[in-house]
Design a protein around this motif. Structure first.
Motif, PDB file in Angstrom:
ATOM      1  N   THR A  84       0.864  -1.176   0.000  1.00  0.00           N
ATOM      2  CA  THR A  84       0.000   0.000   0.000  1.00  0.00           C
ATOM      3  C   THR A  84       0.897   1.221   0.000  1.00  0.00           C
ATOM      4  OG1 THR A  84      -1.771  -1.144   1.181  1.00  0.00           O
ATOM      5  CG2 THR A  84      -1.788   1.264   1.234  1.00  0.00           C
ATOM      6  N   ILE A  85       0.730   2.076  -1.001  1.00  0.00           N
ATOM      7  CA  ILE A  85       1.573   3.269  -1.111  1.00  0.00           C
ATOM      8  C   ILE A  85       0.760   4.516  -0.805  1.00  0.00           C
ATOM      9  CG2 ILE A  85       3.218   2.211  -2.701  1.00  0.00           C
ATOM     10  CD1 ILE A  85       1.844   3.676  -4.998  1.00  0.00           C
ATOM     11  N   ARG A  86       1.449   5.505  -0.217  1.00  0.00           N
ATOM     12  CA  ARG A  86       0.827   6.751   0.231  1.00  0.00           C
ATOM     13  C   ARG A  86       1.630   7.932  -0.273  1.00  0.00           C
ATOM     14  NH1 ARG A  86       0.173   2.795   4.020  1.00  0.00           N
ATOM     15  NH2 ARG A  86      -1.935   2.601   4.918  1.00  0.00           N
ATOM     16  N   HIS A  87       1.169   9.145   0.063  1.00  0.00           N
ATOM     17  CA  HIS A  87       1.897  10.343  -0.363  1.00  0.00           C
ATOM     18  C   HIS A  87       3.345  10.263   0.115  1.00  0.00           C
ATOM     19  CE1 HIS A  87       3.131  14.692  -0.023  1.00  0.00           C
ATOM     20  NE2 HIS A  87       2.895  14.515  -1.313  1.00  0.00           N
ATOM     21  N   GLY A  88       4.244  10.511  -0.802  1.00  0.00           N
ATOM     22  CA  GLY A  88       5.666  10.386  -0.519  1.00  0.00           C
ATOM     23  C   GLY A  88       6.273   9.123  -1.078  1.00  0.00           C
ATOM     24  N   ASP A  89       5.442   8.133  -1.368  1.00  0.00           N
ATOM     25  CA  ASP A  89       5.934   6.884  -1.957  1.00  0.00           C
ATOM     26  C   ASP A  89       5.962   6.994  -3.484  1.00  0.00           C
ATOM     27  OD1 ASP A  89       6.132   5.619   0.544  1.00  0.00           O
ATOM     28  OD2 ASP A  89       4.048   4.950   0.451  1.00  0.00           O
ATOM     29  N   VAL A  90       6.993   6.425  -4.077  1.00  0.00           N
ATOM     30  CA  VAL A  90       7.104   6.320  -5.534  1.00  0.00           C
ATOM     31  C   VAL A  90       7.255   4.838  -5.862  1.00  0.00           C
ATOM     32  CG1 VAL A  90       8.472   6.886  -7.574  1.00  0.00           C
ATOM     33  CG2 VAL A  90       8.110   8.614  -5.795  1.00  0.00           C
ATOM     34  N   PHE A 135       9.982   9.146  -0.288  1.00  0.00           N
ATOM     35  CA  PHE A 135      10.640  10.447  -0.301  1.00  0.00           C
ATOM     36  C   PHE A 135       9.770  11.407   0.505  1.00  0.00           C
ATOM     37  CE2 PHE A 135      11.578   8.134  -4.160  1.00  0.00           C
ATOM     38  CZ  PHE A 135      12.961   8.161  -4.206  1.00  0.00           C
ATOM     39  N   ASP A 136      10.195  11.710   1.723  1.00  0.00           N
ATOM     40  CA  ASP A 136       9.415  12.586   2.594  1.00  0.00           C
ATOM     41  C   ASP A 136       9.420  14.011   2.074  1.00  0.00           C
ATOM     42  OD1 ASP A 136       8.775  10.523   4.363  1.00  0.00           O
ATOM     43  OD2 ASP A 136      10.634  10.809   5.503  1.00  0.00           O
ATOM     44  N   ASP A 137       8.470  14.817   2.570  1.00  0.00           N
ATOM     45  CA  ASP A 137       8.386  16.207   2.128  1.00  0.00           C
ATOM     46  C   ASP A 137       9.698  16.952   2.341  1.00  0.00           C
ATOM     47  OD1 ASP A 137       5.795  15.764   1.360  1.00  0.00           O
ATOM     48  OD2 ASP A 137       4.875  17.084   2.854  1.00  0.00           O
ATOM     49  N   ALA A 138      10.397  16.634   3.418  1.00  0.00           N
ATOM     50  CA  ALA A 138      11.664  17.318   3.691  1.00  0.00           C
ATOM     51  C   ALA A 138      12.691  17.070   2.590  1.00  0.00           C
ATOM     52  CB  ALA A 138      12.221  16.873   5.042  1.00  0.00           C
ATOM     53  N   ASP A 139      12.602  15.903   1.923  1.00  0.00           N
ATOM     54  CA  ASP A 139      13.519  15.591   0.824  1.00  0.00           C
ATOM     55  C   ASP A 139      13.285  16.479  -0.389  1.00  0.00           C
ATOM     56  OD1 ASP A 139      14.613  13.407   2.251  1.00  0.00           O
ATOM     57  OD2 ASP A 139      13.050  12.068   1.509  1.00  0.00           O
ATOM     58  N   LYS A 140      12.069  16.999  -0.523  1.00  0.00           N
ATOM     59  CA  LYS A 140      11.667  17.740  -1.728  1.00  0.00           C
ATOM     60  C   LYS A 140      11.476  19.234  -1.459  1.00  0.00           C
ATOM     61  CE  LYS A 140       8.356  14.668  -1.784  1.00  0.00           C
ATOM     62  NZ  LYS A 140       7.153  13.877  -2.073  1.00  0.00           N
ATOM     63  N   ARG A 145      14.313  16.780  -6.023  1.00  0.00           N
ATOM     64  CA  ARG A 145      14.782  15.492  -5.519  1.00  0.00           C
ATOM     65  C   ARG A 145      14.557  14.441  -6.593  1.00  0.00           C
ATOM     66  NH1 ARG A 145      16.819  11.104  -4.176  1.00  0.00           N
ATOM     67  NH2 ARG A 145      16.914  10.375  -2.004  1.00  0.00           N
ATOM     68  N   ILE A 146      15.614  13.796  -7.040  1.00  0.00           N
ATOM     69  CA  ILE A 146      15.448  12.750  -8.047  1.00  0.00           C
ATOM     70  C   ILE A 146      14.741  11.555  -7.410  1.00  0.00           C
ATOM     71  CG2 ILE A 146      17.739  11.705  -7.673  1.00  0.00           C
ATOM     72  CD1 ILE A 146      17.775  11.397 -10.823  1.00  0.00           C
ATOM     73  N   VAL A 147      13.672  11.100  -8.064  1.00  0.00           N
ATOM     74  CA  VAL A 147      12.892   9.982  -7.529  1.00  0.00           C
ATOM     75  C   VAL A 147      12.913   8.766  -8.450  1.00  0.00           C
ATOM     76  CG1 VAL A 147      11.416  11.505  -6.160  1.00  0.00           C
ATOM     77  CG2 VAL A 147      10.685  10.845  -8.474  1.00  0.00           C
ATOM     78  N   ALA A 148      13.289   8.962  -9.723  1.00  0.00           N
ATOM     79  CA  ALA A 148      13.406   7.848 -10.668  1.00  0.00           C
ATOM     80  C   ALA A 148      14.494   8.183 -11.679  1.00  0.00           C
ATOM     81  CB  ALA A 148      12.079   7.589 -11.386  1.00  0.00           C
ATOM     82  N   SER A 149      15.296   7.189 -12.037  1.00  0.00           N
ATOM     83  CA  SER A 149      16.404   7.434 -12.956  1.00  0.00           C
ATOM     84  C   SER A 149      16.832   6.122 -13.609  1.00  0.00           C
ATOM     85  CB  SER A 149      17.592   8.049 -12.209  1.00  0.00           C
ATOM     86  OG  SER A 149      18.121   7.119 -11.283  1.00  0.00           O
ATOM     87  N   PRO A 150      17.598   6.191 -14.712  1.00  0.00           N
ATOM     88  CA  PRO A 150      18.040   4.963 -15.372  1.00  0.00           C
ATOM     89  C   PRO A 150      19.020   4.139 -14.538  1.00  0.00           C
ATOM     90  CG  PRO A 150      18.164   6.844 -16.874  1.00  0.00           C
ATOM     91  CD  PRO A 150      17.912   7.386 -15.515  1.00  0.00           C
ATOM     92  N   ASP A 151      19.732   4.799 -13.609  1.00  0.00           N
ATOM     93  CA  ASP A 151      20.758   4.094 -12.838  1.00  0.00           C
ATOM     94  C   ASP A 151      20.443   4.026 -11.344  1.00  0.00           C
ATOM     95  OD1 ASP A 151      21.081   6.770 -12.310  1.00  0.00           O
ATOM     96  OD2 ASP A 151      23.184   6.890 -12.950  1.00  0.00           O
TER      97      ASP A 151
END
Length: 236
Positions: A84-90, A135-140, A145-151
């Protein structure tokens, strides 16, 4: 060059249990001018009523990223994943050679509000895969804040495409900028609030398509939550 697309220019489908806005052609919404932007193929802004959702269905050869804005989404798939994912989850699901999954509002009463993003993979026929990070709000806050990338760098989820996704929360005097390498393009989606992007005023649901620019600059935010896509080219 920057091209603005306003929220009310998107496709819209209201099924009662699902209220969905489509940034690109999807399902019954067809717009030959908005089929994709580089490898970015889908941004659907979905609001799913309590107790409702998408029953088991299949995907293949697509990188699917889910970003929850409010509420909670329950996921199950044929790879054995359940969460179960919530706000802040990717969440990232690589469909590859084929995967079945279901997505339901985890609450019987409260709606869930999310962005579902499809990115075209660099190659077909990879093995399916699944990953999620928080990724918590403080991270962004006040930064991209990079949340998805090829590597999978800096703790982001890994997508098998020439694309990176950044999230930011911008308010008041906060500023953030993303340099763009020559030949790259950027897509900005305002999830909520308002701000300026390279000097252009955008509100919730608006998007900016940016080419031939040195950077993407976010500023003058008013409780803004923003996704920025750094994209290579694909079929023009």
């Amino acid at each position: 060059m920057i091209e603005i697309r306003r929220s009310d220019e998107r496709g819209h489908a209201n099924h009662g249990w699902l209220d969905s806005y489509h940034s690109f052609s999807f399902a019954d919404y067809y717009d030959p001018e908005h089929m994709h932007f580089g490898p970015l193929r889908v941004i659907n802004e979905d609001r799913i009523a309590g107790g409702q959702g998408f029953g088991t269905h299949g995907h293949r050869d697509m990188e699917i990223v889910t970003y929850v804005l409010d509420g909670a989404l329950a996921h199950r798939d044929s790879m054995g994943n359940g969460s179960t994912i919530r706000h802040g989850d990717v969440q990232r699901m690589s469909a590859g050679t084929g995967v079945m999954h279901s997505e339901f509002n985890a609450s019987e009463h409260e709606p869930v509000h999310l962005l579902q993003i499809w990115v075209l993979p660099q190659r077909a026929g990879d093995q399916p895969g699944y990953e999620e990070k928080r990724f918590d709000d403080a991270d962004k806050r006040g930064r991209l804040r990079i949340v998805a990338s090829p590597d999978g760098r800096d703790g982001s989820v890994t997508i098998h495409s020439d694309a990176s996704i950044y999230a930011a929360l911008i308010d008041g005097a906060e500023q953030a900028a993303l340099p763009l390498q020559a030949g790259r393009r950027a897509y900005v989606h305002v999830a909520r609030g308002a701000l300026t992007v390279n000097g252009e005023a955008l509100a919730a649901g608006d998007a900016a398509m940016i080419v031939d620019a040195a950077a993407v600059t976010l500023e003058q935010g008013r409780d803004a939550e923003v996704l920025v896509f750094d994209l290579g080219a694909l079929n023009g």
